[in-house]
Design a protein around this motif. Structure first.
Motif, short mmCIF file in Angstrom:
data_model
loop_
_atom_site.label_atom_id
_atom_site.label_comp_id
_atom_site.label_asym_id
_atom_site.label_seq_id
_atom_site.Cartn_x
_atom_site.Cartn_y
_atom_site.Cartn_z
N ALA B 183 13.39 -3.80 0.42
CA ALA B 183 11.96 -3.69 0.75
C ALA B 183 11.36 -2.56 -0.08
CB ALA B 183 11.80 -3.41 2.24
N PHE B 184 10.20 -2.82 -0.69
CA PHE B 184 9.51 -1.77 -1.44
C PHE B 184 8.30 -1.31 -0.63
CE2 PHE B 184 11.50 -4.42 -4.78
CZ PHE B 184 12.31 -3.46 -5.37
N THR B 185 8.07 -0.02 -0.64
CA THR B 185 6.92 0.54 0.07
C THR B 185 5.64 -0.18 -0.37
OG1 THR B 185 8.00 2.70 0.05
CG2 THR B 185 5.64 2.67 0.53
N GLY B 186 4.85 -0.60 0.58
CA GLY B 186 3.55 -1.20 0.27
C GLY B 186 3.56 -2.71 0.15
N ASP B 187 4.73 -3.31 -0.01
CA ASP B 187 4.78 -4.77 -0.11
C ASP B 187 4.26 -5.43 1.16
OD1 ASP B 187 5.93 -4.53 -2.59
OD2 ASP B 187 7.79 -5.58 -2.10
N GLN B 188 3.54 -6.51 0.98
CA GLN B 188 3.09 -7.32 2.13
C GLN B 188 3.51 -8.76 1.84
OE1 GLN B 188 -1.08 -6.70 3.10
NE2 GLN B 188 -0.93 -4.49 2.74
N ARG B 289 7.16 -11.23 -9.19
CA ARG B 289 6.38 -10.50 -8.19
C ARG B 289 4.94 -10.97 -8.28
NH1 ARG B 289 8.57 -6.90 -4.58
NH2 ARG B 289 7.10 -5.24 -5.14
N ARG B 290 4.42 -11.39 -7.15
CA ARG B 290 3.03 -11.86 -7.10
C ARG B 290 2.17 -10.69 -6.65
NH1 ARG B 290 -0.71 -14.35 -3.74
NH2 ARG B 290 -1.66 -16.27 -4.54
N ILE B 291 1.47 -10.09 -7.61
CA ILE B 291 0.77 -8.82 -7.36
C ILE B 291 -0.73 -9.05 -7.32
CG2 ILE B 291 0.44 -6.46 -8.18
CD1 ILE B 291 3.13 -6.72 -9.67
N ARG B 292 -1.27 -9.04 -6.10
CA ARG B 292 -2.72 -9.19 -5.99
C ARG B 292 -3.39 -7.89 -6.43
NH1 ARG B 292 -4.40 -10.23 -0.13
NH2 ARG B 292 -3.31 -12.16 -0.59
N GLN B 399 11.12 1.14 -7.27
CA GLN B 399 11.17 2.14 -6.18
C GLN B 399 10.38 3.40 -6.57
OE1 GLN B 399 15.47 2.06 -5.66
NE2 GLN B 399 15.26 1.00 -3.67
N ARG B 400 10.52 3.77 -7.83
CA ARG B 400 9.77 4.93 -8.33
C ARG B 400 8.26 4.66 -8.27
NH1 ARG B 400 12.98 5.62 -13.24
NH2 ARG B 400 11.32 4.72 -14.50
N LEU B 401 7.89 3.45 -8.74
CA LEU B 401 6.47 3.08 -8.74
C LEU B 401 5.93 2.99 -7.31
CD1 LEU B 401 6.60 0.35 -11.52
CD2 LEU B 401 5.35 2.51 -11.66
N ALA B 402 6.68 2.36 -6.43
CA ALA B 402 6.20 2.15 -5.06
C ALA B 402 5.95 3.50 -4.38
CB ALA B 402 7.21 1.32 -4.27
N PHE B 410 -4.34 0.01 -5.84
CA PHE B 410 -5.20 -1.09 -6.26
C PHE B 410 -4.47 -2.43 -6.30
CE2 PHE B 410 -6.63 2.88 -8.19
CZ PHE B 410 -7.91 2.97 -7.66
N THR B 411 -3.26 -2.48 -5.76
CA THR B 411 -2.49 -3.73 -5.79
C THR B 411 -1.80 -3.95 -4.45
OG1 THR B 411 -0.47 -2.65 -6.58
CG2 THR B 411 -1.99 -3.48 -8.26
N VAL B 412 -1.55 -5.22 -4.15
CA VAL B 412 -0.73 -5.60 -3.00
C VAL B 412 0.20 -6.71 -3.46
CG1 VAL B 412 -0.70 -6.57 -0.68
CG2 VAL B 412 -2.61 -5.11 -1.37
N THR B 413 1.49 -6.49 -3.29
CA THR B 413 2.44 -7.53 -3.68
C THR B 413 2.69 -8.46 -2.50
OG1 THR B 413 3.47 -6.07 -5.29
CG2 THR B 413 4.76 -7.97 -4.56
N THR B 414 2.45 -9.75 -2.72
CA THR B 414 2.53 -10.72 -1.62
C THR B 414 3.67 -11.72 -1.79
OG1 THR B 414 0.98 -12.21 -2.73
CG2 THR B 414 0.04 -10.57 -1.23
N GLY B 415 4.30 -11.72 -2.94
CA GLY B 415 5.44 -12.62 -3.16
C GLY B 415 6.47 -11.91 -4.01
#
Lengths: 438, 438
Positions: B183-188, B289-292, B399-402, B410-415
């Motif tokens: 799991a990466f911080t911020g992923d939805q 990675r599907r990054i909205r 992990q570093r980026l998250a 400005f992004t949300v990863t949904t997939g």
């Protein structure tokens, strides 16, 4: 690579091709018209240009226009440059209708916010006009998202229309032809994919250009408009580049026998006439239908059956009994056993205009949507047609098709809308909707 | 039109460009390799070819290959022909990874039906190999939907991989690197847009070609596989045609300092090594990675702030403090006031590989999805990367980026998904997965 056209538009099959010749306005020749004509000669040398009085001005104008270098330098029969061209924004009619169909479309329907005033809406129209004029010319816009920096417009067009609700809200005269579309047998409409107050059709040969234009247009309407639905569509890059008729997702050539260049040069099949209110002079009507194709069912039919359903051969696109795509659709022809060569319930027979008042300019695209709960993908056709009067063209033709078309078994329409497409901006000081808001 | 590269891949920014040179297999030169190299010289003459031993064979091979006429006949610096080329299917590695990125992608993840047997799955792999080999060469397939009849493959590639679940189900050795992504911080994450047993990446410069290939591939798996998710993506036609780095929907040049051609010619950054099980020899790993992108929020930032978030200038793509896109990313540089020129939380700083083991080949696309309930459009980046070991590259970098990346706001990863990409088919009698199923 080239193709010929007959003069009998005959079907609702959706347009994936490149009928050109936007307007032939009396006494003036717009830059857009010249560019369109050059593109036509490149893409389809078989379409003669001798009939156009402006033919003699072609070479000079095209050569003098650096924006058109991509096609003007090419020999007849050469490929269309999908990245370099510009379609002129200003004209008696809006671009994106009678100008050649690009590879990509983005159609967005907006609702007007309850709080929006007449002045708010006029401000949006002015801002849109300014931004669209800049972007289609390849100029940057202020406070743009800069997605398209460094890229050419790739034939970007931006075309704006209004729904009946907005016309009434503005207190303008509602055109007789701007009806509420009747219910058609078999439709399974999703209200969230239908209707709307304002439509923007954006087309380009570069999808990134559309992404940029969409951000610009949507942001310029913030607090006044909200997105109701948006559809993206695509055509074949190869067919576009070659000037061929493209295929739809059922595999049929789609766009054969469309409104012809000679018809487009007149006000005939598309542009409204004096029966419309003054604010529509130079406008037209847009029908959008989101037609899901049941491809699993379709592909289980053998080719011979598919061809009877359509009324054309799959490979060449020739009408049954014919040999070439451009062959005349002979509804009287009979097989040796006396049966109709083009079956009674075939799509081509039912879609063929019974009179010239049924003519439409088709300019549709394929679409691909979400994975559905049954595991199939929601994909099919964004049927897009422009016509001077939908009550004498799209509506009666669609009623005929809905009742009898053998193709209906393989399609489900889930979205539907009718918009009045605003007149163009004859000069660069004009703005879209100026007559509507006057 | 041309561009240069430094040798320091430095970021997770997604690849929209055309790093080429697929494989340099010992003693053999594949047709694909030659075509790729020719395309490189056309698109980016600044990338020297002198270092390749096969250079001397180029002209003859390309000229002898009619499929490559579109680019082989062009002078260096001329546009890439987006409709005419063929990318060879067979090779030690699958195409669609180190071959130039086309304008369109269709990524489909399938689940294996509970009832499917090992034999069923092997039959699908054999049928897919046969169909993919034919379609990528421009040949028709039996019982095809005929959507692409008359069109060229437009550089169609079809690339197949498997998820950890399928590997375990088959009883094959699960590679150490085919982990469950943490799991990466911020992923939805939406489970319906994540994971899957089998992935097919299809790319082409003509979206209609993809529509046809998708029908063929999906139908060949009927009753054995069901579609779990599907994503379509696009790049810039203009950038592709010119050989420029394309922009993403935030407006940044995306794909700068990717894995270089010289690195791709070795087994280094992409292809697995002897630590992987035998069935993976010649394979790689795919991260999707599907990054909205929250474009409204992003566009409210001024350009200077956007540039600090990214660590590069928006217009040129140069690292802050530099002047050209290809400039070295100097993480030590400081401004006159002593502050870091490339900020501590900038995307480029955090994404820059801390060692060569973090290198990835980025090959992503923009996507546009549905209208969301708040009226915004779900759009952003399909991040696609290929790497020899995601546990030493994608995962630690992400992990570093998250944890620290200023861009995360400005992004949300949904997939999200990780797949093992199968080895290629060195000969036309081989089939994808033959070693996995052995």
């Amino acid at each position: 690579m080239n193709r010929t056209r007959s003069n009998e538009p005959d079907s609702l099959e959706n347009d994936m091709d490149f009928v050109t010749e936007p307007e032939k306005s009396p006494g003036t020749v717009s830059r857009r018209g010249l560019i369109g004509l050059v593109t036509t000669t490149v893409a389809s040398a078989a379409v003669g240009i001798g009939g156009f009085a402006i033919g003699g001005q072609l070479a000079g104008a095209a050569t003098a226009d650096p924006s058109n270098a991509g096609s003007s330098g090419a020999a007849p029969g050469a490929d269309i440059d999908l990245t370099a061209d510009i379609v002129e924004f200003d004209g008696l009619h809006q671009a994106g209708i009678a100008t050649p169909a690009q590879t990509n479309v983005l159609l967005t329907s907006y609702d007007v916010a309850q709080s929006a005033s007449r002045a708010d809406l006029a401000a949006v129209m002015k801002a849109w006009t300014q931004a669209a004029r800049a972007m289609t010319a390849g100029d940057a816009v202020e406070a743009g998202p800069d997605i398209s920096t460094g890229s050419r417009p790739a034939n970007l067009t931006i075309t704006v229309g209004v729904g009946a609700g907005l016309v009434q809200r503005l207190g303008a005269q509602r055109p007789r032809a701007l009806v509420d579309l009747p219910a058609f047998t078999g439709d399974q409409l999703d209200p969230a994919r239908s209707g709307g107050d304002i439509v923007v059709q954006m087309c380009s040969d570069d999808p990134l250009i559309l992404a940029n234009a969409d951000r610009v247009i949507t942001r310029r309407a913030e607090n006044t408009l909200t997105v109701r639905w948006q559809e993206q569509g695509f055509g074949s890059t190869g067919a576009r580049s070659d000037g061929r008729t493209g295929r739809n997702l059922m595999g049929q050539l789609d766009g054969t026998n469309n409104v012809t260049t000679s018809q487009l040069a007149t006000s005939g099949p598309i542009w409204v006439d004096e029966r419309d209110p003054g604010w529509m002079a130079g406008g037209t009507y847009l029908v959008v239908r989101r037609i899901r194709m049941l491809l699993g069912d379709w592909e289980r039919q053998n080719t011979a059956h598919q061809e009877r359903v359509i009324g054309r051969t799959k490979d060449t696109g020739a009408p049954l009994g014919g040999t070439m795509e451009s062959d005349y659709v002979d509804l009287e022809a009979r097989n040796a056993d006396g049966s109709l060569t083009i079956p009674a319930d075939s799509h081509v027979r039912l879609a063929k205009p019974s009179s010239s008042s049924e003519n439409m300019m088709r300019r549709g695209y394929s679409y691909r949507g979400a994975v559905l709960s049954d595991g199939t993908v929601d994909q099919g056709l964004l049927f897009i047609s422009f016509q001077k009067d939908p009550t004498t063209s799209f509506i009666p033709v669609q009623q005929r098709l809905a009742a009898h078309d053998a193709l209906s078994e393989f399609t489900v329409t889930t979205g539907s809308a009718l918009f009045a497409i605003l007149p163009g901006t004859p000069t660069a000081s004009d703005w879209l909707g100026s007559a509507l808001f006057a």
